[in-house]
Design an enzyme around this catalytic site. Structure first.
Site, PDB file in Angstrom:
ATOM      1  N   HIS A   1       8.506   3.546 -12.863  1.00  0.00           N
ATOM      2  CA  HIS A   1       9.235   2.299 -13.294  1.00  0.00           C
ATOM      3  C   HIS A   1       8.564   1.121 -13.754  1.00  0.00           C
ATOM      4  CE1 HIS A   1      12.797   3.874 -10.290  1.00  0.00           C
ATOM      5  NE2 HIS A   1      12.852   4.286 -11.751  1.00  0.00           N
TER       6      HIS A   1
ATOM      7  N   GLU B   1       7.490  -1.966 -11.663  1.00  0.00           N
ATOM      8  CA  GLU B   1       6.782  -1.576 -10.424  1.00  0.00           C
ATOM      9  C   GLU B   1       5.106  -1.399 -10.757  1.00  0.00           C
ATOM     10  OE1 GLU B   1       8.796   1.558  -8.743  1.00  0.00           O
ATOM     11  OE2 GLU B   1      10.938   0.034  -8.425  1.00  0.00           O
TER      12      GLU B   1
ATOM     13  N   HIS C   1       6.006   3.769  -5.822  1.00  0.00           N
ATOM     14  CA  HIS C   1       7.033   2.820  -6.202  1.00  0.00           C
ATOM     15  C   HIS C   1       7.115   1.505  -5.439  1.00  0.00           C
ATOM     16  CE1 HIS C   1       9.515   5.426  -8.562  1.00  0.00           C
ATOM     17  NE2 HIS C   1       8.969   6.247  -7.850  1.00  0.00           N
TER      18      HIS C   1
ATOM     19  N   GLU D   1       7.385   3.461  -1.086  1.00  0.00           N
ATOM     20  CA  GLU D   1       7.697   2.126  -1.627  1.00  0.00           C
ATOM     21  C   GLU D   1       6.876   0.997  -1.076  1.00  0.00           C
ATOM     22  OE1 GLU D   1      10.085   1.645  -3.848  1.00  0.00           O
ATOM     23  OE2 GLU D   1      11.763   3.396  -3.622  1.00  0.00           O
TER      24      GLU D   1
END
Length: 399
Positions: free
Chosen positions: A164, A167, A310, A369
């Protein structure tokens, strides 16, 4: 006050870092730039003189102690203060302090982009022959997508980052760990209680540090009317000129929804049928060159475990539709224990890299994450994020 003409790739943070200034210094001298999402190539800004830090020598101080306290080189400190030496360092004297030097090659000076990544990979492979590099394919705009490899063991671990675009901080985090790993291995030292030489003998670590280079560049630098994609991207972005929220690639396809793992169900759930900043899964699985290259590289290297980095949430997702092996839960617990992140059994999500990896290989796969806040996460958090990322990967290499 010095005039400066903005070049392509310049940002406030990058200019500030290169001149020992802060973002606030530049905005104070150019109030209008604080209202712009991006600097425009050709724009003239004014740069104030770089402020120098100063320090009054205290009783018991030595050049070595002061240099260590401010993370500067002792030789630079003495060079900036003529007449002082290890034998003559009088209490009460005002010192001018040099700018803090970098201890390593990988350290973000402003937004860490594709050019920084390529520079650092070239430097690291030069400094540490145990690191090798290559490419897995090209992005939509033809940027080669690099990989980095370290280790010669039979167990293969895969890590990817910046699927992404907003990110992108995941990229310097994993690159910083690679340098720390190689440096410790070269010196035969331990790293946060781990033995990197053992990692090297037992594992081969394959890292794709920036899967989505076009998207990262868009988030960091924006797009201007002379760009052939300008009108298309502006339309997809709802007329906004700020792309810092953008997750997709330059085609407006979310690479996090591009993998053949119940892809059709993810498309139906998302309900997005046209390009945009996020959640559009494309016309078919692996329709985008970045996702196709990553999948092909994974098949070629056949990892025994994989991590997709992420941000943000400080969570670790470890399951997928009961395809995951039984050890996945315990491994996630261990990764969470060293990083402080929360292992989560995630339901109602498909078509991600981790989902496809688990389904395809029936081996442990994790979405990690990193950090907390709003993407892009602030560079002020980098040291903590890099350590947490490193600890997660280190623990997986040690299982």
């Amino acid at each position: 006050m010095q005039q400066y003409t903005v070049c392509k790739g310049d940002t406030l943070d990058r200019i500030a870092a290169s001149r020992g200034l802060s973002r606030v210094h530049i905005i104070n001298a150019n109030p209008w730039v604080g209202e712009q999402p991006y600097l425009v190539p050709g724009q003239i800004i004014f740069l104030p003189s770089s402020p120098r830090r100063r320090y009054v020598i205290q009783r018991g101080d030595s050049p070595e102690k002061v240099a260590d306290a401010f993370h500067v080189m002792e030789a630079s400190l003495l060079e900036m203060n003529p007449g002082l030496s290890r034998s003559y360092f009088p209490e009460g004297r005002v010192l001018v302090l040099p700018h803090a030097g970098k201890k390593r090659t990988v350290y973000p000076a402003g937004e860490y982009g594709y050019r920084h990544l390529c520079h650092d990979i070239a430097k690291l492979t030069q400094l540490y022959p145990r690191i090798t590099a290559g490419t897995i394919g090209e992005s939509v705009l033809g940027k080669p997508i690099p990989y980095v490899k370290i280790g010669e063991g039979p167990r293969k671990i895969h890590v990817n980052a910046s699927i992404h675009a907003n990110e992108w901080i995941t990229t310097p985090c994993i690159m910083y760990f690679i340098e720390e790993y190689a440096h410790a291995c070269k010196l035969g030292k331990r790293w946060n209680g781990y033995d990197p030489c053992q990692w090297f003998a037992q594992n081969t670590l394959w890292v794709v540090p920036m899967v989505n280079p076009d998207g990262v560049e868009l988030v960091q630098e924006g797009v201007f009317p002379n760009n052939p994609y300008y009108e298309q991207l502006t339309e997809w972005n709802g007329g906004r000129s700020d792309y810092r929220h953008w997750k997709a690639n330059i085609n407006g396809v979310d690479l996090g929804d591009q993998f053949p793992a119940h892809w059709e169900e993810e498309v139906q759930r998302r309900g997005k049928h046209s390009p945009g900043p996020r959640d559009y899964a494309g016309t078919s699985p692996l329709s985008e060159p970045e996702a196709e290259a990553l999948a092909a590289f994974t098949v070629k290297t056949t990892p025994d475990a994989a991590i997709s980095l992420h941000s943000q949430g400080q969570e670790i997702y470890w399951n997928y539709r009961n395809y995951e092996p039984k050890e996945s839960r315990e491994w996630a617990r261990r990764l969470g224990q060293v990083s402080g992140y929360r292992p989560v059994k995630l339901e109602g999500s498909d078509a991600g890299y981790k989902d496809w990896f688990i389904q395809e290989f029936r081996k442990p796969g994790f979405t990690v994450e990193i950090g907390l806040g709003k993407n892009p996460l602030p560079l002020e958090d980098f040291d903590d994020l890099a350590l947490e990322t490193g600890l997660v990967v280190a623990e997986l290499l040690s299982i």
